[in-house]
Scaffold this motif. Structure first.
Motif, PDB file in Angstrom:
ATOM      1  N   PHE A   1       1.015  -1.246   0.296  1.00 62.32           N
ATOM      2  CA  PHE A   1       0.527  -0.121  -0.271  1.00 62.32           C
ATOM      3  C   PHE A   1       1.306   1.322   0.055  1.00 62.32           C
ATOM      4  O   PHE A   1       0.347   2.071   0.154  1.00 62.32           O
ATOM      5  CB  PHE A   1      -0.791  -0.060   1.416  1.00 62.32           C
ATOM      6  N   GLY A   2       2.159   1.178  -0.230  1.00 61.41           N
ATOM      7  CA  GLY A   2       3.128   2.011  -0.217  1.00 61.41           C
ATOM      8  C   GLY A   2       4.141   1.948   0.995  1.00 61.41           C
ATOM      9  O   GLY A   2       3.383   1.868   1.611  1.00 61.41           O
ATOM     10  N   SER A   3       4.917   2.887   0.648  1.00 57.13           N
ATOM     11  CA  SER A   3       6.077   3.735   1.923  1.00 57.13           C
ATOM     12  C   SER A   3       5.500   4.902   2.314  1.00 57.13           C
ATOM     13  O   SER A   3       5.277   6.218   1.518  1.00 57.13           O
ATOM     14  CB  SER A   3       7.350   3.689   1.349  1.00 57.13           C
ATOM     15  N   ARG A   4       6.075   5.602   3.817  1.00 59.78           N
ATOM     16  CA  ARG A   4       5.746   6.393   3.943  1.00 59.78           C
ATOM     17  C   ARG A   4       7.133   7.759   5.184  1.00 59.78           C
ATOM     18  O   ARG A   4       7.142   8.597   4.176  1.00 59.78           O
ATOM     19  CB  ARG A   4       5.046   6.286   5.379  1.00 59.78           C
TER      20      ARG A   4
ATOM     21  N   LEU B   1       2.698   5.768  -1.097  1.00 63.60           N
ATOM     22  CA  LEU B   1       1.339   6.377  -0.280  1.00 63.60           C
ATOM     23  C   LEU B   1       0.214   6.153  -0.993  1.00 63.60           C
ATOM     24  O   LEU B   1      -0.195   6.533  -1.266  1.00 63.60           O
ATOM     25  CB  LEU B   1       0.774   6.682   1.061  1.00 63.60           C
ATOM     26  N   PHE B   2      -0.464   4.856  -0.573  1.00 61.59           N
ATOM     27  CA  PHE B   2      -1.953   4.440  -1.421  1.00 61.59           C
ATOM     28  C   PHE B   2      -1.573   4.815  -2.976  1.00 61.59           C
ATOM     29  O   PHE B   2      -2.821   5.247  -3.526  1.00 61.59           O
ATOM     30  CB  PHE B   2      -3.197   5.127  -1.007  1.00 61.59           C
ATOM     31  N   SER B   3      -0.577   4.992  -4.044  1.00 59.27           N
ATOM     32  CA  SER B   3      -0.622   4.994  -5.260  1.00 59.27           C
ATOM     33  C   SER B   3      -2.007   3.869  -5.939  1.00 59.27           C
ATOM     34  O   SER B   3      -1.571   2.486  -5.220  1.00 59.27           O
ATOM     35  CB  SER B   3       0.745   4.026  -5.277  1.00 59.27           C
ATOM     36  N   GLU B   4      -2.168   4.686  -7.036  1.00 60.61           N
ATOM     37  CA  GLU B   4      -2.813   4.394  -7.472  1.00 60.61           C
ATOM     38  C   GLU B   4      -2.702   2.351  -8.350  1.00 60.61           C
ATOM     39  O   GLU B   4      -3.940   1.805  -8.089  1.00 60.61           O
ATOM     40  CB  GLU B   4      -4.290   5.278  -8.352  1.00 60.61           C
ATOM     41  N   ASN B   5      -2.171   3.249  -9.187  1.00 60.75           N
ATOM     42  CA  ASN B   5      -2.159   1.840  -9.898  1.00 60.75           C
ATOM     43  C   ASN B   5      -0.576   0.474  -8.618  1.00 60.75           C
ATOM     44  O   ASN B   5      -1.142  -0.641  -9.065  1.00 60.75           O
ATOM     45  CB  ASN B   5      -0.090   2.685 -10.859  1.00 60.75           C
ATOM     46  N   THR B   6      -0.466   1.479  -7.772  1.00 62.14           N
ATOM     47  CA  THR B   6       0.701   0.239  -7.128  1.00 62.14           C
ATOM     48  C   THR B   6      -0.637  -0.776  -6.521  1.00 62.14           C
ATOM     49  O   THR B   6      -0.533  -1.844  -6.082  1.00 62.14           O
ATOM     50  CB  THR B   6       1.258   0.882  -5.461  1.00 62.14           C
TER      51      THR B   6
END
Length: 494
Positions: A140-143, A166-171
């Motif tokens: 879900f991404g890194s911070r 964080l919460f990249s749409e593609n990822t």
């Protein structure tokens, strides 16, 4: 004349490859510590080979600035090409299996590779993936330092950095597809989804990727000592008393590598055993067959003692009912000496046996089973006596592995010692046929091609001179396995 019988070596196990995929701003050198530890471990090198390094361009700052960084999809395509080079798909008789290991963004690359294979004719390549191990993957991404990455990306846009937000749409979209096509998949052989086991590790002091992101939608994983980068520093422990963090990390990693976690929708079976002992029976001795309220007399010149045993792995996570079944000719009779206990057989399946006497079906729940003598995991075992099951022209048996189980080890045994002791000879030596063939969906009862060597390969057996043939094979899913043989009657006495 008796056919020549040879004592051949068991077939060699298929090749197993470990493929590492590094993370953002890194290279294959990040795996040096782990690779060295694995190469010093006899348990690992006896079963695996480490594939040549997979490298891709990944850096926060582009030097030179005119060089473009590939995006996750492009790197996934590079991984696909790499796998085809270092571990090419092969025919069904010399299969290859893969364990893919990804650190950080490398885990996203692996998931993108799987997603894009499903959307292309390359979906069949995924069948060879035994498991995927992820270390600190930002599902879900890194911070941490995301602010710095964003600032740099304003001047030098980097598609890899964007995938790590964080919460990249593609990822997130890729991870959701993995949930739908892998985590929720229910059977092998589906071009739209496969139940590939995933296992996640995350560091207890990782300030880059939070636990929730490392875990994602995956069901199985654990925390190990270390931060985002140090979790890759692993050393093979000198002994079990070695409690250092590098040794602990290595111990947990190798435990999963050597003993893969199963999938929640697929039975992980440690050993499947199928043993048949066929003996002559006086054909003029009538047999009273009893099933349900039916009682009938049959004549049979043979009787078979059958043992069908299934030992589930300790890593089995599928709780659905598993079926042990056996069917014989409509003129034969099955005497269920010892059904598996406990079992939960539906009334309609019990009724088939009570009415016909030639088909048994037992459903067992893995979570209710206990180990039996000689086994370590939950085990189901049934013992049958079968009359008129192996008449002349019908001296064979076969089974379909189905699409919802992974069989780590399979043992098949045919015992014809009683025939040989009574002067019979081997006309056709017992042959085990392994095939990926499944009856067509429009006619699931058509098994006419199941034992056709043109649709499969044969496996060598070990045997003893009494007349017992044994086959040991490993790592199977789907398809058919069967044995056929033939016998010649004793010469009449002059």
């Amino acid at each position: 004349m008796q056919a020549r019988m040879t004592n051949e070596e068991p077939s060699r196990p298929k090749k197993r490859w470990i493929v590492f995929v590094h993370g953002f701003g890194s290279s294959d050198e990040t795996w040096t510590s782990l690779r060295n530890a694995l190469l010093s471990d006899e348990r690992v090198i006896a079963r695996f080979e480490i594939a040549p390094a997979f490298n891709y361009l990944s850096r926060l700052f582009r030097i030179p600035i005119y060089q473009r960084s590939p995006n996750i999809s492009e790197i996934a395509g590079q991984l696909r090409d790499h796998l085809r080079r270092v571990a090419p798909s092969s025919d069904r008789n010399s299969r290859v299996d893969l364990t893919l290991v990804g650190h950080s963004m490398g885990g996203l690359v692996i998931q993108k590779y799987i997603e894009e294979c499903f959307a292309s004719p390359a979906a069949g390549e995924l069948q060879r993936i035994r498991q995927v191990i992820l270390l600190a993957t930002p599902n879900f991404g890194s911070r941490i330092i995301s602010g710095l990455r964003k600032i740099v990306s304003l001047f030098l846009p980097n598609p890899q950095e964007q995938a790590l937000r964080l919460f990249s749409e593609n990822t997130c979209d890729t991870h959701e597809k993995i949930r739908d096509q892998v985590i929720d998949a229910r059977q092998w052989g589906d071009s739209h989804g496969l139940p590939i086991p995933f296992y996640c590790f995350w560091g207890d002091s990782d300030a880059v990727v939070p636990r929730a992101s490392s875990r994602g939608y995956f069901l199985y994983g654990q925390c190990i000592p270390g931060d985002h980068n140090s979790i890759l520093k692993m050393t093979r422990p000198k002994d079990e008393t070695d409690s250092g963090p590098e040794g602990k990390r290595y111990h947990e990693f190798v435990s999963v590598l050597l003993d893969p976690h199963g999938h929640s929708n697929v039975w992980e079976i440690e050993r499947f055993t199928y043993a048949v002992k066929v003996s002559p029976h006086p054909s003029d001795d009538a047999i009273v067959a009893k099933h349900g309220v039916v009682q009938r007399e049959i004549q049979s010149d043979n009787v078979a003692q059958i043992i069908h045993q299934v030992e589930f792995s300790a890593k089995n996570h599928c709780a659905d009912p598993y079926v042990l079944k056996y069917g014989t000719s409509r003129h034969g009779w099955i005497d269920p000496k010892k059904p598996p206990l406990p079992h939960h057989t539906p009334a309609d399946k019990r009724a088939i046996y009570e009415n016909s006497g030639n088909y048994v079906w037992y459903e067992v729940l893995p979570n209710e089973l206990k180990p039996l003598e000689g086994t370590q995991g939950p085990t189901a075992r049934m013992e049958l006596a079968v009359y008129r099951g192996y008449d002349e022209g019908r001296r064979d048996f076969h089974m379909h592995l189905g699409k919802r189980a992974f069989y780590r080890r399979l043992t098949f045994r045919v015992d014809l010692s009683d025939y040989l002791a009574q002067g019979w000879t081997i006309k056709e030596e017992p042959t085990l046929v392994v095939s990926e063939y499944e009856p067509p969906s429009d006619n699931p009862d058509d098994h006419s091609l199941c034992l056709d060597p043109l649709h499969g390969g044969t496996e060598p057996a070990s045997w003893d001179r009494r007349g017992v043939w044994t086959w040991e094979i490993s790592d199977r899913k789907e398809g058919m396995i069967g044995v056929r043989w033939d016998l010649a009657r004793p010469s009449p006495r002059s």
